[in-house]
Design a protein around this motif. Structure first.
Motif, PDB file in Angstrom:
ATOM      1  N   THR A 293       3.199  52.049 -13.175  1.00 11.91           N
ATOM      2  CA  THR A 293       4.105  51.697 -14.115  1.00 11.91           C
ATOM      3  C   THR A 293       2.872  51.941 -15.587  1.00 11.91           C
ATOM      4  OG1 THR A 293       2.252  49.190 -14.070  1.00 11.91           O
ATOM      5  CG2 THR A 293       5.046  50.350 -13.127  1.00 11.91           C
ATOM      6  N   ASP A 294       3.516  51.247 -16.652  1.00  8.33           N
ATOM      7  CA  ASP A 294       2.081  51.141 -17.769  1.00  8.33           C
ATOM      8  C   ASP A 294       1.081  51.005 -17.362  1.00  8.33           C
ATOM      9  OD1 ASP A 294       4.466  52.526 -18.824  1.00  8.33           O
ATOM     10  OD2 ASP A 294       4.606  50.844 -20.122  1.00  8.33           O
ATOM     11  N   ALA A 295       1.177  49.886 -16.717  1.00  9.97           N
ATOM     12  CA  ALA A 295      -0.567  48.782 -16.124  1.00  9.97           C
ATOM     13  C   ALA A 295      -1.035  49.491 -14.975  1.00  9.97           C
ATOM     14  CB  ALA A 295      -0.451  46.976 -16.021  1.00  9.97           C
TER      15      ALA A 295
END
Lengths: 263, 295
Positions: free
Chosen positions: A214-216
């Protein structure tokens, strides 16, 4: 909730920084039927194998009946996806092998009696002296189920047992399984890919999420949602899709699998 | 309908086999036709000359005895040898003159003993190697180096250490039949399906019971294949080994008859070796069929 089977913070990592799943915790009560659904590669089979004692988790613990699971045991019967019958043994001898393992002190006549009872349970008395290669896929899987029941385990683990069967055969065996499970009050943990199968059989359905980037950063997979099956207990294949609440339940699960199962 | 077709195929194949056999005999007959013995000299010979001829191996054939020729034996000579050998297979006229059955028995005993010892070593060892990846790797270089050695190359070493030609023969059979069995057993055991082992684990089957009731039947077809290959090689090697060490056995018989220049006996022995080899192979083929399973 007596928590007959407790799975606590289970995790499995083949690469240390990217566990397939982590923090998987759930409980099964005595006599409960729980299905787990998820996409391929989310770790369903690993979870089942850890509960069976055939695999080890990277983190976390499994307790059954208050004791930690450390290796395979006769207390947990396993039905394998590929039926796993010994092809050189007849149906009778395949099941007798399990019964002998469970009760080594039993006499031959007692063993045979237990074998017959198990075979009768799945309606295969006519084929008792046949080799697995002489049976159809559905019959082989019935033998696999009979073998698991024959040792009278405290719980049953089913690894997608009907995955390789055609829809008609699958329906018949599902109903047989329900009736056997109700009769014996078995606790069952089952993997499936089939949403209708889960709704038909399970009291609760665990929906698994795949791990992914994910983006994180990387997020490991795990149990995303738990769906409690509110449909009446006496549901069967014929009335299932006419029951109130069936479509809400089914849509919820399908939506999860299509849109929410991936990070 | 189908059965009769199958039957007729077998029948026709048998007919062709028979034709090939007759053809071979005809070629043999034609090829040995001109080597018929020249008419015996009619001039009378003196007693001294007769004695001299006898010493030189040129004596005129006695009445009733088949005429000796210098060429390849004729069919008639071959036939009479076969009849003679088969009609009295158990005679024993001392070290260099024993019936074919006695010589065969010696060879079969050596092969049987060497093969049995090889089984006792190769199957348990193959089991262990098949189950343990560590041992498989550890044993691999030894197996790879020892396997391609011609069993006869061991003969001097065996003769020197064992100091008994007959036991050396057994050793040679052992060393040549151990490798295919070892490799096949290890391979068969290593490739037993994971799911059957998982079944055994979930049933808490004890190691010995698992080995005998799950792994052994699962690997049996592969093990039997190894045994069949081993027996084939052992039967090839025994002839050569007995030629080398001498004394008894079908290999020694062949060599002895060659020294006697009795080609009919050599050919007869060759046929016997072939037939016995075929019977041994058939026996193992049958065993193999008995343990093979369909998945």
């Amino acid at each position: 909730m007596d928590g007959f089977l407790r799975v606590e913070k289970l995790g499995k990592a083949f690469a240390a920084d990217k566990p397939v799943f982590s923090d998987v915790s759930f409980k099964l009560d005595r006599g409960e039927f729980v299905c787990i659904i998820g996409h391929s590669g989310c770790g369903k089979t690993t979870i089942l194998n850890v509960i069976a004692g055939l695999d080890t988790a990277s983190t976390g613990h499994v307790f059954m009946d208050g004791r930690e699971v450390a290796g395979p045991s006769l207390e947990r019967g396993v039905v394998f996806q590929s039926h796993a019958l010994m092809p050189w043994l007849t149906v009778r001898k395949n099941i007798a092998f399990a019964v002998e393992s469970r009760w080594p002190e039993k006499k031959a006549s007692q063993i045979d009696e237990a074998v017959r009872a198990a075979v009768e349970l799945v309606g295969l008395t006519a084929a008792i002296d046949k080799l697995p290669s002489q049976l159809s896929g559905g019959m082989k899987q019935r033998v696999g189920i009979a073998r698991a029941f024959a040792i009278q385990p405290k719980m049953l683990l089913l690894d997608e047992p009907f995955g390789a069967l055609d829809a008609l055969t699958r329906g018949t065996i599902q109903e047989e399984l329900i009736s056997i499970v109700r009769k014996t009050q078995q606790t069952v943990f089952m993997i499936t890919h089939d949403v209708d199968e889960a709704i038909l059989l399970a009291d609760r359905i665990l929906l698994m999420k795949n791990g992914g980037e994910t983006d994180a950063g990387y997020v490991p997979g795990g149990v995303g949602e738990v769906v409690v099956n509110t449909l009446p207990k006496d549901r069967n294949r014929r009335n299932l899709h006419h029951l109130d609440g069936y479509y809400e339940l089914r849509n919820n699960i399908v939506d999860f699998l299509v849109t929410r199962a991936k990070h | 309908m189908n059965a009769s077709l199958f039957k007729s195929l077998e029948f026709r194949a048998g007919l062709v086999s028979l034709l090939i056999f007759v053809f071979i005999l005809a070629v043999w007959h034609a090829a040995t036709l001109q080597s018929a013995p020249a008419p015996a000299p009619t001039t009378p010979v003196s007693a001294e000359q007769a004695e001299y001829d006898k010493l030189m191996g040129k004596s005129a054939p006695a009445a009733g005895e088949t005429a000796k020729t210098t060429g390849f034996p004729t069919l008639a000579q071959m036939g009479s040898t076969v009849v003679k050998q088969l009609s009295n297979p158990f005679y024993d006229n001392g070290p260099n003159d024993k019936g074919i059955a006695i010589q065969l028995a010696y060879s079969l005993a050596r092969v049987g003993l060497g093969f049995l010892i090889a089984c006792l070593v190769a199957i348990p060892l193959g089991f262990v190697i098949g189950m343990s990846p560590l041992l498989r790797r550890a044993f691999d270089p030894f197996i790879q180096v020892l396997k391609p050695i011609s069993p006869l190359a061991w003969m001097p070493l065996a003769l020197y250490t064992i100091k008994d030609s007959s036991i050396s023969g057994v050793f040679v059979i052992f060393i040549c039949s151990v490798w295919p069995m070892l490799l096949n057993t290890a391979f068969g055991v290593a490739s037993v399906k994971r799911e059957w082992l998982n079944v055994a684990s979930t049933l808490e089957v004890k190691p010995l019971r698992k080995a005998l009731k799950v792994i052994l039947p699962a690997a049996a077809p592969t093990i039997l294949t190894g045994m069949r290959i081993s027996m084939g090689i052992a039967w090839l090697v025994i002839v050569a080994a007995e030629m080398l060490v001498g004394g008894t056995g079908i290999g020694y018989f062949v060599w002895n008859e060659w020294n006697n220049l009795s080609l009919t006996n050599v050919i007869f022995a060759i046929l016997v070796i072939g037939v016995v080899g075929m019977l041994l192979d058939l026996f193992f083929a049958r065993l193999q069929r008995a343990v093979t399973y369909v998945e």
